[in-house]
Design a protein around this motif. Structure first.
Motif, PDB file in Angstrom:
ATOM      1  N   GLN A 115       0.824  -1.205   0.000  1.00 20.56           N
ATOM      2  CA  GLN A 115       0.000   0.000   0.000  1.00 20.56           C
ATOM      3  C   GLN A 115       0.859   1.255   0.000  1.00 20.56           C
ATOM      4  O   GLN A 115       0.487   2.281  -0.564  1.00 20.56           O
ATOM      5  N   GLN A 116       2.028   1.172   0.628  1.00 24.46           N
ATOM      6  CA  GLN A 116       2.948   2.307   0.689  1.00 24.46           C
ATOM      7  C   GLN A 116       3.858   2.379  -0.540  1.00 24.46           C
ATOM      8  O   GLN A 116       4.721   3.244  -0.604  1.00 24.46           O
ATOM      9  N   LYS A 117       3.671   1.474  -1.504  1.00 21.29           N
ATOM     10  CA  LYS A 117       4.486   1.402  -2.724  1.00 21.29           C
ATOM     11  C   LYS A 117       5.956   1.067  -2.420  1.00 21.29           C
ATOM     12  O   LYS A 117       6.849   1.406  -3.204  1.00 21.29           O
ATOM     13  N   LYS A 118       6.196   0.409  -1.295  1.00 25.61           N
ATOM     14  CA  LYS A 118       7.555  -0.033  -0.950  1.00 25.61           C
ATOM     15  C   LYS A 118       7.695  -1.483  -1.413  1.00 25.61           C
ATOM     16  O   LYS A 118       7.621  -2.434  -0.623  1.00 25.61           O
ATOM     17  N   TRP A 119       7.894  -1.631  -2.719  1.00 27.49           N
ATOM     18  CA  TRP A 119       7.769  -2.940  -3.348  1.00 27.49           C
ATOM     19  C   TRP A 119       8.860  -3.917  -2.917  1.00 27.49           C
ATOM     20  O   TRP A 119       8.582  -5.112  -2.742  1.00 27.49           O
ATOM     21  N   ALA A 149       4.257  -4.431 -10.364  1.00 29.76           N
ATOM     22  CA  ALA A 149       4.662  -3.026 -10.222  1.00 29.76           C
ATOM     23  C   ALA A 149       6.060  -2.783 -10.768  1.00 29.76           C
ATOM     24  O   ALA A 149       6.371  -1.687 -11.236  1.00 29.76           O
ATOM     25  N   GLN A 233       0.357   4.355 -10.731  1.00 32.17           N
ATOM     26  CA  GLN A 233      -0.027   3.750  -9.452  1.00 32.17           C
ATOM     27  C   GLN A 233       1.107   2.954  -8.820  1.00 32.17           C
ATOM     28  O   GLN A 233       1.076   2.682  -7.622  1.00 32.17           O
ATOM     29  N   THR A 234       2.096   2.573  -9.601  1.00 29.47           N
ATOM     30  CA  THR A 234       3.239   1.841  -9.043  1.00 29.47           C
ATOM     31  C   THR A 234       4.253   2.785  -8.407  1.00 29.47           C
ATOM     32  O   THR A 234       5.178   2.325  -7.736  1.00 29.47           O
ATOM     33  N   LYS A 235       4.078   4.092  -8.616  1.00 27.44           N
ATOM     34  CA  LYS A 235       5.034   5.073  -8.105  1.00 27.44           C
ATOM     35  C   LYS A 235       4.592   5.587  -6.739  1.00 27.44           C
ATOM     36  O   LYS A 235       3.406   5.671  -6.454  1.00 27.44           O
ATOM     37  N   ALA A 236       5.568   5.930  -5.908  1.00 23.74           N
ATOM     38  CA  ALA A 236       5.267   6.552  -4.627  1.00 23.74           C
ATOM     39  C   ALA A 236       4.636   7.920  -4.874  1.00 23.74           C
ATOM     40  O   ALA A 236       4.773   8.507  -5.948  1.00 23.74           O
ATOM     41  N   GLN A 240       4.840  10.567  -8.155  1.00 28.44           N
ATOM     42  CA  GLN A 240       3.667  10.954  -8.932  1.00 28.44           C
ATOM     43  C   GLN A 240       3.562  12.474  -9.003  1.00 28.44           C
ATOM     44  O   GLN A 240       3.306  13.050 -10.066  1.00 28.44           O
TER      45      GLN A 240
END
Length: 429
Positions: A115-119, A149, A233-236, A240
């Motif tokens: 959810q935080q985009k910390k893949w 992502a 949407q894959t970016k923090a 963005q």
């Protein structure tokens, strides 16, 4: 375990939340200090979007069983559903510290990181979960999301296929696979898995949205815009913000260069036109596509009442503004372009508000839209009847109009910056 709680757990797993709450009420009559009853009640409340009550019940459960990893894990899931990501991360980490040998605990923290985009962190926790339980469906789903992502579509698809081999009736796996196929451009497979997810769970929002996006993506122009949305949407949030504002600043620079250097203007103009078309498309594409789906039998059923209203509102704003710009172009009268700006500026703020699910940022953007509409109305009246010239001395009147014109000139940039700043925050539900 109390038999009422056992029955409540089964009912909860079947999404029969009211029946589960009745069983939990009976469990609390037997033992008013049963932490599992409070925790499961909180999960039921969260599933029905009553997050304030869910949070309160979660705290009660933790107070009764502070050393229970399972209770703490359930509370972390409630916090994740509420989008209270800092609290969910803290609770999930505490859960792992209490019991580092449960795959579900790592899978939950991985969901928070996703959810935080910390893949990379999400994938690391999924690896830890799958090292304990190679068939953990939640971890397979989150890891496939992390791979998607990062652009690794083939591996993401393979892992979701593996998840469906473990549990063929898991609606989240079908929905996740649908989004993977959608991003790959395979609309037929995407729609198949979204529909299967909805068959298994008719209330699954991620599948409902997915099938709508698949229908829209059958139009090639929207498919290109959707790919941009999925990539963003894959970016923090900070990335963005930088991309959107950076593109706008580049547009302003090119427009300035073209205005000051007529000899190179013909070479710069195509880039300016492309940016304007791109910007308008990304700002208004979703609500306009929703309005178009009103003419599609399945799309009309899948849209919510709110999505239908929003689509029609934005379609009307765009239609009026486009008509005014066309009239201005045909007649050579700039007053019509000015009127289009008066409509388009608050219209953009309103369209941006529809991008937000939480109420607070929606209301902020709609307040901005209302303020810009008031400014537009004053300037519109000024074109025909300078009412403020009657009410104010000439110097104050001129100062007011100059200020309002500057507000309109910078309103597009202000709306973009404001919307992205609001989008960069983690809003609790």
């Amino acid at each position: 375990m109390n038999p009422h709680i056992q029955r409540a757990q089964m009912l909860f797993n079947r999404s029969r939340y009211a029946d589960a709450e009745r069983e939990l009420g009976m469990a609390l009559q037997v033992n008013p200090h049963e932490p599992w009853a409070y925790a499961l009640l909180g999960a039921c409340r969260a599933a029905q979007d009553d997050f304030a009550k869910a949070d309160e019940l979660g705290r009660q459960a933790l107070a009764l069983a502070p050393d229970s990893a399972d209770i703490r894990h359930l509370v972390a899931r409630i916090q994740l559903a509420r989008n209270d990501l800092p609290a969910a991360l803290k609770t999930a980490t505490e859960t792992i510290e209490l019991d580092p040998h449960d795959a579900e605990h790592y899978a939950t923290r991985a969901s928070v990181y996703a959810q935080q985009k910390k893949w990379d962190l999400a994938r690391a926790d999924c690896d830890s979960a799958l090292a304990i339980d190679p068939e953990n469906v939640d971890a397979l789903n989150v890891r496939s999301h992390a791979r998607r992502a990062k652009g690794d579509m083939q591996t993401a698809t393979a892992e979701l296929r593996q998840a469906l081999e473990v549990d063929p009736d898991d609606p989240y796996s079908h929905a996740n696979l649908g989004w993977t196929y959608l991003q790959r451009g395979d609309l037929k497979q995407a729609e198949t898995h979204f529909r299967e997810a909805l068959r298994l769970d008719p209330e699954l929002e991620v599948a409902r949205v997915g099938v709508l996006e698949t229908l829209k993506a059958k139009v090639p122009v929207y498919r290109w815009i959707l790919n941009y949305f999925l990539w963003m949407q894959t970016k923090a949030a900070g990335a963005q913000w930088g991309i959107v504002i950076g593109l706008y600043v580049l547009y302003r620079v090119l427009a300035g260069v073209a205005a000051n250097n007529p000899s190179i203007a013909p070479f710069v103009a195509p880039f300016i036109v492309l940016y304007v078309l791109f910007a308008v498309a990304t700002w208004f594409a979703k609500p306009l596509a929703d309005a178009a789906l009103l003419f599609h039998p399945f799309g009309r059923m899948a849209l919510t009442g709110q999505e239908k209203r929003e689509g029609l509102i934005v379609a009307a704003i765009v239609a009026v503004a486009t008509t005014l710009v066309t009239i201005s172009f045909v007649t050579g009268e700039p007053i019509y372009s000015a009127c289009a700006l008066f409509i388009g500026s608050p219209g953009l703020a309103l369209a941006m508000s529809f991008k937000f699910t939480p109420r607070e940022p929606r209301r902020i953007m709609q307040g901005v839209a209302a303020a810009l509409a008031c400014v537009s109305l004053i300037l519109f009246l000024e074109l025909f009847t300078p009412v403020w010239q009657i009410l104010l001395p000439q110097q104050q009147h001129e100062g007011l109009i100059t200020l309002l014109v500057k507000v309109m000139q910078f309103s597009l940039l202000g709306v973009l910056i404001g919307a992205n700043l609001l989008g960069s925050r983690e809003w609790r539900r």
